[in-house]
Scaffold this motif. Structure first.
Motif, PDB file in Angstrom:
ATOM      1  N   VAL A  64      -2.550   6.605   0.903  1.00  0.00           N
ATOM      2  CA  VAL A  64      -2.513   5.397   0.063  1.00  0.00           C
ATOM      3  C   VAL A  64      -1.254   5.379  -0.797  1.00  0.00           C
ATOM      4  O   VAL A  64      -0.881   6.389  -1.386  1.00  0.00           O
ATOM      5  N   THR A  65      -0.595   4.220  -0.855  1.00  0.00           N
ATOM      6  CA  THR A  65       0.506   4.048  -1.801  1.00  0.00           C
ATOM      7  C   THR A  65      -0.088   3.559  -3.114  1.00  0.00           C
ATOM      8  O   THR A  65      -0.824   2.570  -3.129  1.00  0.00           O
ATOM      9  N   CYS A  66       0.225   4.244  -4.195  1.00  0.00           N
ATOM     10  CA  CYS A  66      -0.319   3.875  -5.503  1.00  0.00           C
ATOM     11  C   CYS A  66       0.764   3.178  -6.313  1.00  0.00           C
ATOM     12  O   CYS A  66       1.844   3.734  -6.517  1.00  0.00           O
ATOM     13  N   SER A  94       4.621  12.370  -5.744  1.00  0.00           N
ATOM     14  CA  SER A  94       6.039  12.140  -5.464  1.00  0.00           C
ATOM     15  C   SER A  94       6.287  10.634  -5.363  1.00  0.00           C
ATOM     16  O   SER A  94       5.339   9.851  -5.205  1.00  0.00           O
ATOM     17  N   PRO A  95       7.551  10.217  -5.425  1.00  0.00           N
ATOM     18  CA  PRO A  95       7.848   8.781  -5.303  1.00  0.00           C
ATOM     19  C   PRO A  95       7.424   8.179  -3.963  1.00  0.00           C
ATOM     20  O   PRO A  95       7.348   6.963  -3.827  1.00  0.00           O
ATOM     21  N   ALA A  96       7.129   9.018  -2.971  1.00  0.00           N
ATOM     22  CA  ALA A  96       6.640   8.482  -1.701  1.00  0.00           C
ATOM     23  C   ALA A  96       5.213   7.956  -1.861  1.00  0.00           C
ATOM     24  O   ALA A  96       4.769   7.079  -1.118  1.00  0.00           O
ATOM     25  N   HIS A  97       4.497   8.489  -2.818  1.00  0.00           N
ATOM     26  CA  HIS A  97       3.065   8.212  -2.955  1.00  0.00           C
ATOM     27  C   HIS A  97       2.760   7.327  -4.169  1.00  0.00           C
ATOM     28  O   HIS A  97       1.799   6.570  -4.182  1.00  0.00           O
ATOM     29  N   LEU A  98       3.574   7.466  -5.211  1.00  0.00           N
ATOM     30  CA  LEU A  98       3.329   6.769  -6.481  1.00  0.00           C
ATOM     31  C   LEU A  98       4.542   5.929  -6.829  1.00  0.00           C
ATOM     32  O   LEU A  98       5.682   6.426  -6.747  1.00  0.00           O
ATOM     33  N   LYS A  99       4.298   4.670  -7.222  1.00  0.00           N
ATOM     34  CA  LYS A  99       5.439   3.776  -7.512  1.00  0.00           C
ATOM     35  C   LYS A  99       5.165   2.991  -8.778  1.00  0.00           C
ATOM     36  O   LYS A  99       4.023   2.665  -9.087  1.00  0.00           O
ATOM     37  N   LEU A 100       6.247   2.696  -9.473  1.00  0.00           N
ATOM     38  CA  LEU A 100       6.152   1.993 -10.756  1.00  0.00           C
ATOM     39  C   LEU A 100       6.951   0.707 -10.671  1.00  0.00           C
ATOM     40  O   LEU A 100       8.156   0.737 -10.366  1.00  0.00           O
ATOM     41  N   SER A 101       6.285  -0.410 -10.942  1.00  0.00           N
ATOM     42  CA  SER A 101       6.970  -1.710 -10.887  1.00  0.00           C
ATOM     43  C   SER A 101       8.042  -1.777 -11.964  1.00  0.00           C
ATOM     44  O   SER A 101       7.802  -1.423 -13.128  1.00  0.00           O
ATOM     45  N   ALA A 102       9.210  -2.284 -11.573  1.00  0.00           N
ATOM     46  CA  ALA A 102      10.321  -2.414 -12.519  1.00  0.00           C
ATOM     47  C   ALA A 102       9.994  -3.408 -13.622  1.00  0.00           C
ATOM     48  O   ALA A 102      10.613  -3.388 -14.683  1.00  0.00           O
ATOM     49  N   ALA A 103       8.999  -4.271 -13.388  1.00  0.00           N
ATOM     50  CA  ALA A 103       8.674  -5.298 -14.386  1.00  0.00           C
ATOM     51  C   ALA A 103       7.608  -4.851 -15.385  1.00  0.00           C
ATOM     52  O   ALA A 103       7.305  -5.578 -16.334  1.00  0.00           O
TER      53      ALA A 103
END
Ligand code: IMP
Length: 427
Positions: A64-66, A94-103
């Motif tokens: 799952v991408t979070c 890691s950034p492959a799995h967890l992402k943060l919206s720039a907004a």
């Protein structure tokens, strides 16, 4: 493939983490769309009890991408601490799995200080916030002076902007509230380091979700808090500063309504509330104390004891309408086992008249005058934690669930009967 939105149908703490965890098994993306680390989502699986505050509840699944979406507010320092804890448990953050919206907007330590100062100033009219800086951060966002996560892409430029905002906050802390200034140099240096660590996690969140939907992937929108804490439609002013309802998922992730096929409202089998504000079915007696103890009703984020009361179908009907609920997930049904009789609010009496509608728009004073009109239902004494089908439940528990469905017009498709991942009755 579609978006499934998961929201709290009451005042938060309904057990959303559990249900998101269930859906995450078949999802491609799990995305938080509102709030910040005021949330505490508990997931129990494979011997881990995770209390997640910012990281989406899909983190246990490697496939799952979070995503922490655009509508959220993120304290970069607490996010890094949470990621560290998860990493220590062997989870991939890691950034492959967890992402943060720039907004997403950023919560600074001075937002937290302002939250505390404002609560103290309100005195007995305090909202009872989690003091995580949520309100002041959304206020800065609305005033268009906030910091966005995307600015962390250039840590030096970011540190300068953060320094200016910290100074502006300090001015208010000192001159408006008569408090000591927060240590600006130290805060900026911590934020600079945080920006370096988080820069690789930044993405265009709406683009990510849009692409996924175009490819037929399944997105879970994970709400934090609950319907009655919604800034527009909750029990204002005793609300949070974001939009925890299904409409908030659209705004907070950048998807349109036609992509949403399912909206699941999580409702605890009774009602709880943390913080101040009217609560018509509250039990301020030994029974309320019993539910708090058996249900472990203490805040995941603040440890505060939660106020407990009977289930309120007036609230659930309201939640069904404003969210467009397709399903309820009833959580913690097992906590009601052993009570001889259960009460269920079906309407209110307001100034001598019966009302069926939750009067959120008329404000806290009107809600405080509402007296619940109860129906009594028989309780059950059996242990229900092994039930996996509705027919496994005692007749009285089945009748309780059926009555909720009748009163709201929404099927209770999921029922949790114990804390473990598998202790759930599924459709
Ligand atoms: P804030 O979100 O910290 O500003 O708090 C505003 C109100 O929302 C207070 O009544 C808090 O107790 C409540 N609240 C915020 N987050 C949660 C949550 O995750 N669960 C339950 N109540 C919450």
């Amino acid at each position: 493939m579609p978006v499934t939105v998961i929201v709290g149908a009451q005042w938060g703490d309904e057990g959303k983490g559990r249900v998101v965890d269930y859906f995450a098994a078949q999802a491609d993306i799990v995305a938080r769309f509102n709030g910040g680390d005021n949330a505490g989502h508990t997931v129990i699986a494979e011997g881990h009890k995770l209390a997640l505050h910012l990281v989406p509840s899909g983190i246990l699944y490697p496939h799952v991408t979070c995503l922490i979406g655009a509508g959220t507010v993120v304290n970069p320092l607490t996010l890094l601490r949470e990621m560290e804890t998860l990493r220590d448990l062997g989870l991939d953050v890691s950034p492959a799995h967890l992402k943060l919206s720039a907004a997403a907007h950023l919560v600074l330590p001075t937002h937290q200080a302002l939250d505390g100062a404002s609560e103290t100033r309100r005195g007995y009219e305090a909202i009872g916030t989690t003091k995580r800086g949520i309100g002041p951060t959304y206020a800065d966002k609305a005033q268009r002076v906030g910091l966005r996560a995307g600015q962390m892409r250039e840590p030096n430029v970011f540190a300068e902007a953060a320094g200016a905002l910290v100074d502006a906050h300090n001015e208010r802390l000192v001159h408006l509230y008569g408090l000591k200034a927060q240590p600006a140099g130290q805060i900026v240096s911590q934020l600079h380091q945080a920006a370096e660590a988080l820069a690789p996690y930044l993405v265009d969140g709406a683009a990510l979700v849009g692409r996924a939907l175009a490819e037929g992937k399944h997105v879970i929108a994970e709400g934090a808090q609950g319907t009655l804490l919604d800034l527009n439609l909750g029990t204002y002013p005793f609300v949070t500063s974001s939009s925890p309802i299904s409409g908030g998922a659209l705004m907070g992730l950048g998807v349109g309504p036609k992509d949403v096929v399912r909206v699941v409202g999580i409702a605890k089998a009774y009602t709880t509330r943390v913080g101040a504000g009217p609560f018509p079915t509250e039990l301020e007696d030994a029974l309320g104390e019993h539910i708090r103890e058996v249900g472990h009703e203490f805040g995941t984020t603040t440890g505060r004891p939660r106020r407990c009361g009977w289930l309120d179908a007036v609230i659930l009907r309201y939640a069904a309408q404003v969210n467009g609920l397709t399903d309820f997930a009833v959580s913690k049904l097992d906590i009601l086992s052993d009570l001889p009789t259960l009460r269920l609010a079906v309407a209110y009496e307001l100034d001598g008249e019966r009302i069926e509608r939750f009067p959120a728009e008329w404000g806290a004073e009107v809600l405080a005058r509402c007296r619940p009109i109860y129906e009594e239902l028989p309780g059950w004494q059996e242990d229900i934690s092994h039930a996996r089908h509705r027919k496994d439940l005692p007749a009285a528990a089945q009748a309780y669930i059926t009555r909720i469905e009748e009163l709201t017009g929404v099927p209770a498709s999921f029922i949790s009967v114990g804390p473990e991942r598998e202790a759930m009755i599924l459709p």
